[in-house]
Design an enzyme around this catalytic site. Structure first.
Site, PDB file in Angstrom:
ATOM      1  N   HIS A  48       0.828  -1.217   0.000  1.00 31.02           N
ATOM      2  CA  HIS A  48       0.000   0.000   0.000  1.00 31.02           C
ATOM      3  C   HIS A  48       0.864   1.270   0.000  1.00 31.02           C
ATOM      4  CE1 HIS A  48      -3.313  -2.701   0.548  1.00 31.02           C
ATOM      5  NE2 HIS A  48      -2.958  -3.026   1.771  1.00 31.02           N
ATOM      6  N   ASP A 106      -4.848  -8.401  -3.517  1.00 33.25           N
ATOM      7  CA  ASP A 106      -5.144  -8.257  -2.094  1.00 33.25           C
ATOM      8  C   ASP A 106      -6.431  -8.970  -1.673  1.00 33.25           C
ATOM      9  OD1 ASP A 106      -5.241  -7.348   0.495  1.00 33.25           O
ATOM     10  OD2 ASP A 106      -5.081  -5.238   0.062  1.00 33.25           O
TER      11      ASP A 106
END
Ligand code: ZN
Length: 453
Positions: free
Chosen positions: A269, A320
């Site tokens: 991220h 993810d």
């Protein structure tokens, strides 16, 4: 191994026609010859062929809750943090058999769309009551088996998870399946490493979960591993504030000051960074592991892409939570989030790379290979023979060529745009369908009906 003859192939030096691609028994490319004669025994790929992409961030079990955690909670103000509570409850329901069936499904979906390798950030280790399985790596082994059944490459990243908040807060009851001390973690790593050594197209690394889950001493121990090291960092502004409060530093800043960040490291991220953090992270050679569709789904925020690219940063793409499973869709979300924020178009481009489709694909290929710790991401001698043939008769691609075709692939309306996909020279997707799609979907459907009951 079969030889391939690609009518158009994206090589490191650019698009070439009639490219002969040969590989050895290990699945590594031994020869790439453009301008080869057509005909002969080579497997002919008539579309545009790109290298398979490494998916650098997966929590496979979350595929079974994709799209199932959208309803407003009674209190409202839903966020990443309320989603996380739902995810914890869901994680408690998954058996080893379920994990394997869900993994096979999501890996087959990823393959069909052009991801040929997945880095599995694996923290769901123990039985629902929190006790270890007889084989402490049972759940990881199930995902290795899922990858083998789907035919995708895998880098298994057992995650070290010990605490429930920045540097030592006690864990949350819902995290009990994730927890290990260093000895328990080492036992899982040993078993994972052994399986990765035996299984075709498999590798391993480690994943200290986040600054919320480990101590500085544990991070020091992780930095001893000569393997990819993945960590979640700065996904949410609340996490930044907690880190600032506890340490006086922002999460990425803390990692920059306290860990030997280098090409082994992948910061998943890295959404909330100051300008200085962005520049400094880019200079380390570590990968920023971006998961654009999940970050959008969870309301995480927008990665500082222009500044990071200007500083020469390396990035890769992951899916993810698997609200998306397509590299083209991740590229689109990454670029279009920037457009919304900046009120500009074609943001991730420069004069050398005027096409955002190809530009971001090439960055994802490079960063994905580095993050997975695997020789892949290019059609070149010595790389794994991972090929994705795009279907140039698809309505979105028909009549287009080269970089224009890749822009359409990333930014046009799409589904099932790959015709065939090979991993290590072995064809696993034919005519747009995974070769074991029926069985894999059936196994997944059984789990979903059970979980929904
Ligand atoms: Zn994650």
């Amino acid at each position: 191994m079969p030889e391939f003859l690609a009518a158009h192939a994206l090589l490191p030096e650019g698009w070439r026609r009639d490219v002969r691609i040969a590989s050895d028994e290990a699945g590594l490319i031994t020869d790439v010859t453009p301008g080869a004669p057509r005909g002969g025994p080579a497997h002919f790929l008539r579309g545009h062929v790109i290298p398979g992409v490494g998916n650098l961030h997966s929590h496979a079990f979350q595929r079974a809750m994709a799209g199932g955690a959208e309803r407003r909670s009674p209190a409202g103000r839903d966020s990443f943090w309320s989603w996380r509570e739902t995810m914890y409850r869901f994680a408690l329901t998954i058996s080893p058999e379920d994990a394997q069936a869900i993994g096979a499904m999501v890996y087959a979906e990823c393959l069909t769309r052009g991801f040929t390798h997945v880095a599995e950030f694996h923290y769901l280790h123990h039985a629902p009551d929190g006790s270890p399985y007889v084989d402490r790596s049972e759940m990881a082994q199930r995902l290795f088996a899922a990858a083998e059944a789907a035919g995708i490459g895998i880098t298994m990243l057992p995650s070290l998870y010990r605490h429930g908040g920045i540097f030592g807060a006690p864990p949350h009851e819902g995290q009990r399946r994730f927890l290990n001390d260093l000895d328990g973690f080492q036992e899982i790593v040993n078993r994972v490493r052994a399986t990765a050594g035996r299984q075709r197209n498999a590798a391993w690394g480690v994943a200290p979960h986040s600054l919320r889950a480990v101590t500085p001493a544990m991070l020091e121990a992780m930095a001893e591993f000569d393997a990819p090291i993945h960590i979640h960092a700065a996904e949410q502004e609340k996490e930044v504030q907690e880190c600032l409060h506890a340490t006086g530093l922002r999460p990425v800043e803390w990692l920059l000051r306290n860990c030997p960040l280098d090409r082994r490291w992948v910061l998943i991220h890295a959404t909330h960074m100051s300008e200085a953090e962005t520049r400094e992270l880019a200079a380390t050679g570590a990968v920023a592991g971006l998961c654009p569709s999940t970050e959008a789904s969870l309301g995480d925020g927008i990665f500082p892409l222009p500044a990071y690219l200007a500083a020469g940063g390396i990035l890769g793409l992951g899916t993810d939570s698997h609200v998306g499973t397509d590299p083209a869709a991740e590229i689109r979300q990454l670029e279009t989030s920037q457009r919304l924020a900046l009120e500009l178009r074609s943001v991730a481009t420069d004069t050398e790379r005027p096409h955002p489709g190809r530009g971001l694909l090439e960055r994802a290929l490079e960063g994905g290979a580095q993050a997975c710790g695997v020789a892949m991401g290019a059609i070149a001698v010595g790389k794994r023979c991972d090929l994705v043939e795009l279907d140039d008769e698809h309505p979105t691609l028909v009549g287009r060529e080269g970089d224009g075709l890749l822009d359409a692939w990333a930014f046009g309306p799409a589904d099932r745009m790959s015709r065939s996909v090979a991993v290590g020279g072995v064809v696993v997707v034919e005519s747009g369908r995974h070769i074991r799609e029926g069985t894999i979907r059936e196994g997944f459907a059984t789990v979903m009906r059970k979980l929904g009951a």
